[in-house]
Design an enzyme around this catalytic site. Structure first.
Site, PDB file in Angstrom:
ATOM      1  N   LYS A  20      -1.176  48.873 -53.392  1.00 53.55           N
ATOM      2  CA  LYS A  20      -0.288  49.419 -54.436  1.00 53.55           C
ATOM      3  C   LYS A  20       1.137  48.869 -54.338  1.00 53.55           C
ATOM      4  CE  LYS A  20      -2.836  53.712 -55.181  1.00 53.55           C
ATOM      5  NZ  LYS A  20      -3.890  53.593 -54.165  1.00 53.55           N
ATOM      6  N   HIS A  30       4.794  47.631 -55.074  1.00 54.77           N
ATOM      7  CA  HIS A  30       5.824  48.093 -56.015  1.00 54.77           C
ATOM      8  C   HIS A  30       7.175  47.658 -55.468  1.00 54.77           C
ATOM      9  CE1 HIS A  30       7.332  51.678 -58.662  1.00 54.77           C
ATOM     10  NE2 HIS A  30       7.681  50.501 -59.119  1.00 54.77           N
ATOM     11  N   ARG A  46     -17.729  62.698 -57.268  1.00 53.21           N
ATOM     12  CA  ARG A  46     -18.563  63.463 -56.344  1.00 53.21           C
ATOM     13  C   ARG A  46     -19.993  63.468 -56.869  1.00 53.21           C
ATOM     14  NH1 ARG A  46     -15.338  62.242 -53.435  1.00 53.21           N
ATOM     15  NH2 ARG A  46     -13.864  63.438 -52.218  1.00 53.21           N
TER      16      ARG A  46
END
Ligand code: C5P
Length: 232
Positions: A63, A65, A177
């Site tokens: 991620k 940034h 799930r």
């Protein structure tokens, strides 16, 4: 696409031996594995390379940034590791996304829109907006325009995102799930593997239901069977 290999296993564990033994049993039933902060900061590049040696695709979920030039250089380094996917924050802006794409090599760049952990109050506080869906749509539209390869998003967002982008745009979703999964954890609004694929996800990320299972092979087989029964 082989319907049965849509699962990306999140390797969220600080026990390398355990991960190793699970992967030896189930790697042929997975599309890829996801390496995030926990794995990467515990086992580093050495651990990454050991997994890579198993000839399994890697989603390196870091991620990124930062300012465009820093992200560009980070992506160039990731592409040398021959990761299949990696992530950047869309909020880094157009220039950051474009420079990231320019150095991606064969690695596909996925955008992170609004972190699903933020609720309405936090969105209001930090983005001065009331409507999360509108915000997510805007982020995804721009990521698509900037030629990102796809996004990672909440299962709740799959349908609205699929309508905004072309078929090549990759949608990957965690928060999954399996049907009949009984254990409670921090995931709240989950979908089943079958439902997520039917709504338009290309791949699903699953961690604990497989990693913590007494029989991971049985679990992934069950999940793949569920996916095979989907309409997509
Ligand atoms: O164990 P579980 O199936 O909940 O793992 C889901 C994985 O997806 C974890 O690596 C988690 O960090 C990641 N993830 C998530 N929700 C998001 C984004 C990423 O659960 N919104």
């Amino acid at each position: 696409m082989n319907k049965s290999n849509r699962v990306i296993l999140a390797l969220d564990s600080d026990n390398f031996k355990k991960i190793n033994s699970i992967l030896d049993k189930i790697k042929n039933h997975l599309y890829a594995v996801k390496i995030g902060y926990e794995f990467f900061l515990n086992f580093g590049l050495d651990g990454y390379k050991k997994i890579k040696k198993k000839r399994i695709k890697i989603f390196l979920d870091l991620k990124l940034h930062d300012i465009p030039n820093t992200v560009k250089n980070g992506i160039e380094a990731i592409s040398k590791l021959r990761a299949e996917f990696t992530t950047i924050h869309i909020s880094g802006g157009d220039e950051m996304q474009k420079l990231a794409i320019s150095k991606k090599g064969n690695t596909k760049i996925l955008g992170v829109s609004i972190l699903t952990s933020l609720d309405v109050d936090q969105i209001k506080k930090y983005y001065s907006k009331n409507n999360i869906q509108k915000l997510v749509k805007n982020f995804v539209k721009n990521a698509h325009k900037n030629n990102l390869d796809g996004v990672i998003c909440s299962p709740k967002e799959i349908q609205i995102i699929r309508k905004l982008v072309n078929d090549k745009f990759i949608i990957i979703t965690p928060g999954i799930r399996p049907i009949n999964y009984k254990k409670k954890d921090d995931q709240q609004r989950t979908l089943t593997p079958k439902k997520a694929i039917e709504l338009g996800a290309n791949f699903i990320v699953i961690g604990r239901p497989i990693l913590l299972s007494k029989d991971p092979l049985k679990e992934i087989r069950k999940i793949n069977l569920e996916i095979e029964q989907s309409k997509n």
